[in-house]
Design a protein around this motif. Structure first.
Motif, PDB file in Angstrom:
ATOM      1  N   ARG A  67      -1.519  -1.218  35.591  1.00  0.00           N
ATOM      2  CA  ARG A  67      -1.049  -0.154  36.722  1.00  0.00           C
ATOM      3  C   ARG A  67      -0.887   1.266  35.875  1.00  0.00           C
ATOM      4  O   ARG A  67      -0.897   2.165  36.668  1.00  0.00           O
ATOM      5  CB  ARG A  67      -0.562  -0.996  37.667  1.00  0.00           C
ATOM      6  N   HIS A  68      -0.429   1.067  34.443  1.00  0.00           N
ATOM      7  CA  HIS A  68       0.407   1.886  34.323  1.00  0.00           C
ATOM      8  C   HIS A  68      -0.033   1.953  32.453  1.00  0.00           C
ATOM      9  O   HIS A  68       0.990   1.477  31.980  1.00  0.00           O
ATOM     10  CB  HIS A  68       2.649   1.828  34.536  1.00  0.00           C
ATOM     11  N   SER A 110      -4.647  -8.344  41.661  1.00  0.00           N
ATOM     12  CA  SER A 110      -5.058  -8.314  40.681  1.00  0.00           C
ATOM     13  C   SER A 110      -6.071  -9.523  39.692  1.00  0.00           C
ATOM     14  O   SER A 110      -6.501  -9.142  38.695  1.00  0.00           O
ATOM     15  CB  SER A 110      -4.597  -8.105  39.558  1.00  0.00           C
ATOM     16  N   TYR A 126       7.880  -2.853  39.725  1.00  0.00           N
ATOM     17  CA  TYR A 126       5.854  -3.784  40.134  1.00  0.00           C
ATOM     18  C   TYR A 126       6.078  -5.183  39.309  1.00  0.00           C
ATOM     19  O   TYR A 126       5.481  -6.346  39.594  1.00  0.00           O
ATOM     20  CB  TYR A 126       4.339  -2.936  39.550  1.00  0.00           C
TER      21      TYR A 126
END
Length: 503
Positions: A344-345, A502, A488
């Motif tokens: 995600r990052h 995920s 997160y």
């Protein structure tokens, strides 16, 4: 005519420029086969066995156990020829010196051949009459009838990566590393009785550190009875023996109970600053010091942290393990959360190329994890962690942890990480501001999980709380990205079902 080939300490790769001889696996006069391990060395990253690319008779060794040699220094010389072939008939080099790998050929059983020493061939500059030291280089030794290494051996890497063999050099007149006199066949003949009188085989010790402590304090390890499994000599055995012997008068004891080196006779009275013990920054400790200093000098880091309720994560792990099958470790679950957060990052799974002034975002996650060993802090790397499930991660963490404990990690196990997970909670601490493992861009720290008062569903309750901290390179992202990553991770710790999105 006999051909004597010289085998040098291979290029160890990854910036390693030296290695310490821990244990010789062959002696002068032994017959070795192609790719047979001949010496065990310790580098700043791992302890590995070095295979020789030639088959023949060992005619000289360079350096005693405990000697530190630079890359490219001669390790030993091998006489290659028809009369000294090994049982498999190999008399040529493999040309594939991958330390710790070789070509996969099984080593031949060691055997000795008795050679007839001849007059050594020395360059005029090294002869005693010209002021040369008799121990300055190995003696060339021949045998009746015709008797492997590489000047540019291969480096550490994936099996199959090779570099071609370099120029083969005759050992006659080759200078030894300063301070190390080679052991030659002729010298071996004269000392054979002494060697036969010694106990056969190496002394089993738990780590090179134990061997070094004994050597620096003049303790013969063969006189000790180890308290470890199968007589393994532990550090406690060495320290107990040294305490029993007692420190010499006038010599202060260090924190480990070992004697400090004697001051020179003509030294001035010791001042408080001069009375301390100096510990060389080398090996793993030196490599860690260099990397952390570079990280602190180059990376403008920042740290953010958050407390998280890990009660549900612990319950999820207990349910997984109760279902049967291989046990899932808590570290594996945290690693799985990390890989999901990095997806995600991706800014935090990157490195900075300052010469090109570019941020390089990496397409794979090689997850490092900090492990404390007797030899110092090491960071083994789980390859392609983003493709592994919790069970696979648990198995790989277990394998690498055991290899770290026994000192058998390879340089490939210790390099190439893109993100590091640091579980400092095992030391009983809540938080930390770790230094980033250069050239990575971030590190997630996990403190101990302890019961604390916590507001849960509007009521005060005792919950299992953990502190999470993220140290990141401020060049790759701002605080918003770092905070989003950490939030997160905390959400997944508090509610593991978040991970289902995920999977």
């Amino acid at each position: 005519m006999a051909q004597v080939l010289e085998f040098k300490l291979p290029d160890l790769g990854e910036g390693l420029t030296e290695a310490e001889i821990v244990r010789w696996l062959v002696e002068v006069g032994d017959v070795v086969s192609v790719d047979q391990p001949v010496v065990e060395v310790e580098t700043a990253k791992a302890m590995v066995e070095v295979p020789c690319p030639y088959g023949g008779v060992v005619t000289a060794r360079f350096g005693e156990e405990g000697t530190e040699l630079p890359v490219g220094s001669p390790l030993l010389t091998v006489a290659v020829g028809g009369d000294t072939q090994t049982s498999d008939g190999a008399d040529e080099g493999s040309g594939n010196v991958l330390v710790g790998y070789g070509t996969g050929a099984p080593p031949a059983r060691r055997r000795r051949v008795r050679t007839s020493p001849v007059a050594p061939a020395r360059p005029a500059g090294n002869s005693p009459s010209n002021g040369g030291s008799p121990a300055a280089g190995p003696q060339a030794v021949g045998a009746s009838g015709p008797l492997g290494a590489s000047g540019a051996p291969g480096t550490f890497g994936a099996p199959g990566t090779e570099r071609g063999p370099g120029t083969r050099t005759a050992a006659s007149g080759r200078a030894a590393v300063p301070g190390t006199a080679p052991e030659t066949v002729s010298g071996r003949m004269d000392a054979r009785a002494l060697t036969d009188a010694r106990a056969t085989g190496p002394v089993a010790v738990i780590s090179p550190l134990v061997r070094r402590i004994a050597r620096e304090n003049g303790l013969d390890l063969r006189e000790l009875t180890g308290s470890g499994h199968d007589g393994l000599i532990l550090r406690a055995d060495v320290e107990l023996a040294l305490r029993s012997a007692g420190a010499a008068p006038g010599q202060p004891e260090t924190l480990t109970g070992l004697r400090a080196p004697e001051a020179p006779a003509a030294a001035t009275p010791a001042t408080p600053a001069a009375a301390g013990t100096r510990v060389p920054l080398r090996g793993i400790r030196g490599a860690v010091a260099d990397k952390l200093s570079r990280s602190r000098h180059e990376i403008p880091d920042a740290t953010c942290w958050v407390d998280a309720d890990a009660t549900e994560l612990l319950a999820a792990r207990a349910a997984m393990n109760a279902a049967g099958g291989p046990k899932i470790s808590l570290l594996a679950l945290l690693a799985r959360i990390c890989t999901a957060a990095l997806a995600r990052h991706p800014e935090l799974n990157s490195t900075v190329d300052m010469e090109a002034r570019e941020i390089v975002r990496l397409g794979h996650v090689h997850l490092g994890f900090a492990a404390q060993t007797e030899r110092g802090l090491v960071v083994p790397v789980v390859r392609d962690a983003h493709t592994r499930d919790a069970q696979s991660l648990s198995a790989e963490f277990a394998r690498l942890t055991e290899a770290a404990r026994t000192g058998t990690l390879t340089p490939g196990d210790l390099t190439g990480g893109t993100f590091t997970l640091n579980n400092y909670g095992v030391f009983g601490v809540d938080g930390s501001t770790p230094i980033i493992n250069h050239p990575e861009a971030a590190m997630l720290g996990v403190g101990r999980i302890v019961p604390k008062p916590w507001v849960h569903q509007g009521e005060l309750a005792v919950r299992q709380v953990v502190q999470l901290s993220l140290t990141f390179d401020h060049r790759v992202c701002d605080g918003g990205t770092a905070g989003g990553f950490l939030r997160y991770v905390a959400d997944c710790v508090e509610q593991p079902a978040v991970l289902l999105r995920s999977l």
